[in-house]
Design a protein around this motif. Structure first.
Motif, mmCIF file in Angstrom:
data_model
loop_
_atom_site.group_PDB
_atom_site.id
_atom_site.type_symbol
_atom_site.label_atom_id
_atom_site.label_comp_id
_atom_site.label_asym_id
_atom_site.label_seq_id
_atom_site.Cartn_x
_atom_site.Cartn_y
_atom_site.Cartn_z
ATOM 1 N N PHE A 7 56.038 -82.577 -55.450
ATOM 2 C CA PHE A 7 55.451 -81.894 -56.608
ATOM 3 C C PHE A 7 55.804 -80.413 -56.582
ATOM 4 C CE2 PHE A 7 52.860 -85.547 -55.640
ATOM 5 C CZ PHE A 7 52.444 -86.040 -56.869
ATOM 6 N N GLY A 8 55.798 -79.792 -57.738
ATOM 7 C CA GLY A 8 55.996 -78.343 -57.762
ATOM 8 C C GLY A 8 56.082 -77.802 -59.170
ATOM 9 N N THR A 9 56.040 -76.474 -59.256
ATOM 10 C CA THR A 9 56.196 -75.802 -60.551
ATOM 11 C C THR A 9 57.685 -75.616 -60.850
ATOM 12 O OG1 THR A 9 54.199 -74.582 -59.943
ATOM 13 C CG2 THR A 9 55.377 -73.814 -61.886
ATOM 14 N N PHE A 10 58.438 -75.262 -59.814
ATOM 15 C CA PHE A 10 59.892 -75.074 -59.914
ATOM 16 C C PHE A 10 60.241 -74.089 -61.036
ATOM 17 C CE2 PHE A 10 59.180 -79.409 -58.244
ATOM 18 C CZ PHE A 10 59.722 -79.249 -56.988
ATOM 19 N N SER A 36 54.646 -79.461 -62.414
ATOM 20 C CA SER A 36 53.358 -78.947 -62.910
ATOM 21 C C SER A 36 53.462 -78.535 -64.371
ATOM 22 C CB SER A 36 52.929 -77.705 -62.128
ATOM 23 O OG SER A 36 52.962 -77.942 -60.758
ATOM 24 N N LYS A 44 46.191 -72.398 -61.719
ATOM 25 C CA LYS A 44 46.385 -72.136 -60.296
ATOM 26 C C LYS A 44 46.733 -70.678 -60.016
ATOM 27 C CE LYS A 44 49.764 -74.331 -58.412
ATOM 28 N NZ LYS A 44 50.721 -75.388 -58.049
ATOM 29 N N LYS A 45 47.605 -70.111 -60.871
ATOM 30 C CA LYS A 45 48.152 -68.786 -60.552
ATOM 31 C C LYS A 45 47.724 -67.687 -61.528
ATOM 32 C CE LYS A 45 52.102 -70.924 -58.312
ATOM 33 N NZ LYS A 45 53.500 -71.301 -58.334
ATOM 34 N N GLU A 72 52.937 -83.227 -63.828
ATOM 35 C CA GLU A 72 51.719 -83.226 -63.014
ATOM 36 C C GLU A 72 50.691 -82.371 -63.755
ATOM 37 O OE1 GLU A 72 51.818 -80.786 -59.485
ATOM 38 O OE2 GLU A 72 50.230 -81.928 -58.521
ATOM 39 N N LEU A 75 45.854 -81.137 -59.857
ATOM 40 C CA LEU A 75 45.859 -81.444 -58.421
ATOM 41 C C LEU A 75 44.913 -82.607 -58.113
ATOM 42 C CD1 LEU A 75 45.773 -78.034 -56.487
ATOM 43 C CD2 LEU A 75 47.512 -79.825 -56.288
ATOM 44 N N LYS A 78 46.273 -86.243 -57.865
ATOM 45 C CA LYS A 78 47.321 -86.523 -56.869
ATOM 46 C C LYS A 78 47.290 -87.976 -56.390
ATOM 47 C CE LYS A 78 49.273 -83.343 -54.991
ATOM 48 N NZ LYS A 78 50.336 -82.614 -55.661
ATOM 49 N N GLY A 93 56.341 -78.518 -49.160
ATOM 50 C CA GLY A 93 56.745 -77.428 -48.282
ATOM 51 C C GLY A 93 55.577 -77.070 -47.365
ATOM 52 N N ASP A 95 54.044 -74.477 -46.824
ATOM 53 C CA ASP A 95 52.982 -73.602 -47.330
ATOM 54 C C ASP A 95 51.760 -74.448 -47.717
ATOM 55 O OD1 ASP A 95 54.945 -74.477 -49.240
ATOM 56 O OD2 ASP A 95 54.064 -73.216 -50.786
ATOM 57 N N TRP A 96 51.968 -75.757 -47.837
ATOM 58 C CA TRP A 96 50.872 -76.681 -48.162
ATOM 59 C C TRP A 96 50.389 -77.438 -46.910
ATOM 60 C CZ3 TRP A 96 48.473 -77.029 -52.853
ATOM 61 C CH2 TRP A 96 49.096 -76.369 -53.920
ATOM 62 N N ARG A 114 59.706 -74.312 -45.378
ATOM 63 C CA ARG A 114 60.186 -73.620 -46.587
ATOM 64 C C ARG A 114 61.477 -72.877 -46.269
ATOM 65 N NH1 ARG A 114 56.734 -71.647 -50.855
ATOM 66 N NH2 ARG A 114 57.736 -69.610 -50.761
ATOM 67 N N THR A 115 62.313 -72.705 -47.276
ATOM 68 C CA THR A 115 63.503 -71.871 -47.122
ATOM 69 C C THR A 115 63.039 -70.416 -47.046
ATOM 70 O OG1 THR A 115 64.760 -73.427 -48.447
ATOM 71 C CG2 THR A 115 65.701 -71.202 -48.194
ATOM 72 N N ILE A 118 63.083 -66.454 -49.946
ATOM 73 C CA ILE A 118 63.279 -66.631 -51.395
ATOM 74 C C ILE A 118 62.023 -67.231 -52.010
ATOM 75 C CG2 ILE A 118 64.497 -68.845 -51.056
ATOM 76 C CD1 ILE A 118 65.795 -66.965 -53.855
HETATM 77 N N1 C2G Z 1 59.665 -74.151 -51.592
HETATM 78 C C1 C2G Z 1 60.466 -74.059 -50.446
HETATM 79 N N2 C2G Z 1 61.042 -72.866 -50.120
HETATM 80 C C2 C2G Z 1 60.864 -71.774 -50.883
HETATM 81 C C3 C2G Z 1 60.071 -71.839 -52.041
HETATM 82 C C4 C2G Z 1 59.468 -73.070 -52.379
HETATM 83 O O1 C2G Z 1 60.661 -75.052 -49.712
HETATM 84 N N3 C2G Z 1 61.432 -70.620 -50.500
HETATM 85 C C5 C2G Z 1 59.010 -75.429 -51.909
HETATM 86 C C6 C2G Z 1 57.486 -75.352 -51.908
HETATM 87 O O2 C2G Z 1 56.992 -75.424 -50.573
HETATM 88 C C7 C2G Z 1 57.115 -76.578 -52.745
HETATM 89 C C8 C2G Z 1 58.305 -76.664 -53.730
HETATM 90 O O3 C2G Z 1 59.344 -75.837 -53.212
HETATM 91 O O4 C2G Z 1 57.077 -77.753 -51.933
HETATM 92 C C9 C2G Z 1 57.903 -76.166 -55.110
HETATM 93 O O5 C2G Z 1 57.410 -74.872 -54.985
HETATM 94 P P1 C2G Z 1 56.557 -74.223 -56.167
HETATM 95 O O6 C2G Z 1 57.297 -74.325 -57.426
HETATM 96 O O7 C2G Z 1 56.073 -72.885 -55.714
HETATM 97 O O8 C2G Z 1 55.367 -75.264 -56.252
HETATM 98 P P2 C2G Z 1 53.836 -74.976 -56.254
HETATM 99 O O9 C2G Z 1 53.506 -74.015 -57.331
HETATM 100 O O10 C2G Z 1 53.403 -74.714 -54.859
HETATM 101 O O11 C2G Z 1 53.262 -76.383 -56.792
HETATM 102 O O12 C2G Z 1 50.757 -80.320 -56.472
HETATM 103 C C10 C2G Z 1 51.350 -79.264 -55.819
HETATM 104 C C11 C2G Z 1 51.911 -78.242 -56.726
HETATM 105 O O13 C2G Z 1 52.449 -78.775 -57.896
HETATM 106 C C12 C2G Z 1 52.912 -77.404 -55.974
#
Ligand code: C2G
Length: 130
Positions: A7-10, A36, A44-45, A72, A75, A78, A93, A95-96, A114-115, A118
């Motif tokens: 999942f993610g916002t991307f 998302s 969320k943000k 999505e 949350l 899920k 990632g 961060d979760w 996470r990368t 960035i």
């Molecule tokens: N990510 C990563 N490395 C980065 C930035 C992001 O691996 N430098 C990963 C995040 O850990 C996540 C995915 O890319 O698994 C998407 O990141 P976001 O778009 O920031 O997603 P987020 O807003 O955290 O939404 O249900 C969960 C949410 O939808 C997650």
């Protein structure tokens, strides 16, 4: 056939997003991505994404490593998504980390590193300075 879901916002798609999708796909045979919605992202943000949910979904859908996409909406849904899309593995990632362990009863939950260096916020900040 191992079905992987993530999942993610991307928003403002970048190499960190591509990397986690690529690595997720390699953990199985079929990758499903929950993108998302704008509203979920706002909740969320406290700001709307730069790209609309339709643009973000279209970008994710066009990637070679992605097999299926959906919006999505919350949350809280899920568990329903994991069941509906018959996922075997949930990837997020790190961060979760820990946040989705409660779903280990129905899927294998994996947190990938996470990368570094960035993020969407950093990209927006860089553009602002230019
Ligand atoms: N990510 C990563 N490395 C980065 C930035 C992001 O691996 N430098 C990963 C995040 O850990 C996540 C995915 O890319 O698994 C998407 O990141 P976001 O778009 O920031 O997603 P987020 O807003 O955290 O939404 O249900 C969960 C949410 O939808 C997650």
């Amino acid at each position: 056939m191992v079905r992987v879901i993530t999942f993610g916002t991307f928003d403002v798609f970048h190499i960190g997003h591509l990397s986690i999708l690529d690595r997720s796909r390699k953990l199985g045979d079929f990758l499903i991505v929950g993108v998302s919605t704008d509203q979920m992202s706002f909740d969320k943000k406290n700001r709307y994404p730069i790209y609309s949910q339709h643009e973000r979904l279209q970008i994710i859908q066009s990637l070679r490593c992605v097999d299926e996409v959906f919006f999505e909406e919350s949350l809280d849904l899920k568990r329903n998504y994991l069941l509906e899309y018959k996922a075997d593995i949930l990837v997020m990632g790190d961060d979760w980390a820990g946040k989705f362990d409660k779903f280990n009863d129905i899927v294998r939950v994996i947190y990938l590193p996470r990368t570094p260096s960035i993020s969407t916020t950093e990209v927006i900040e860089k553009i602002r300075i230019i």
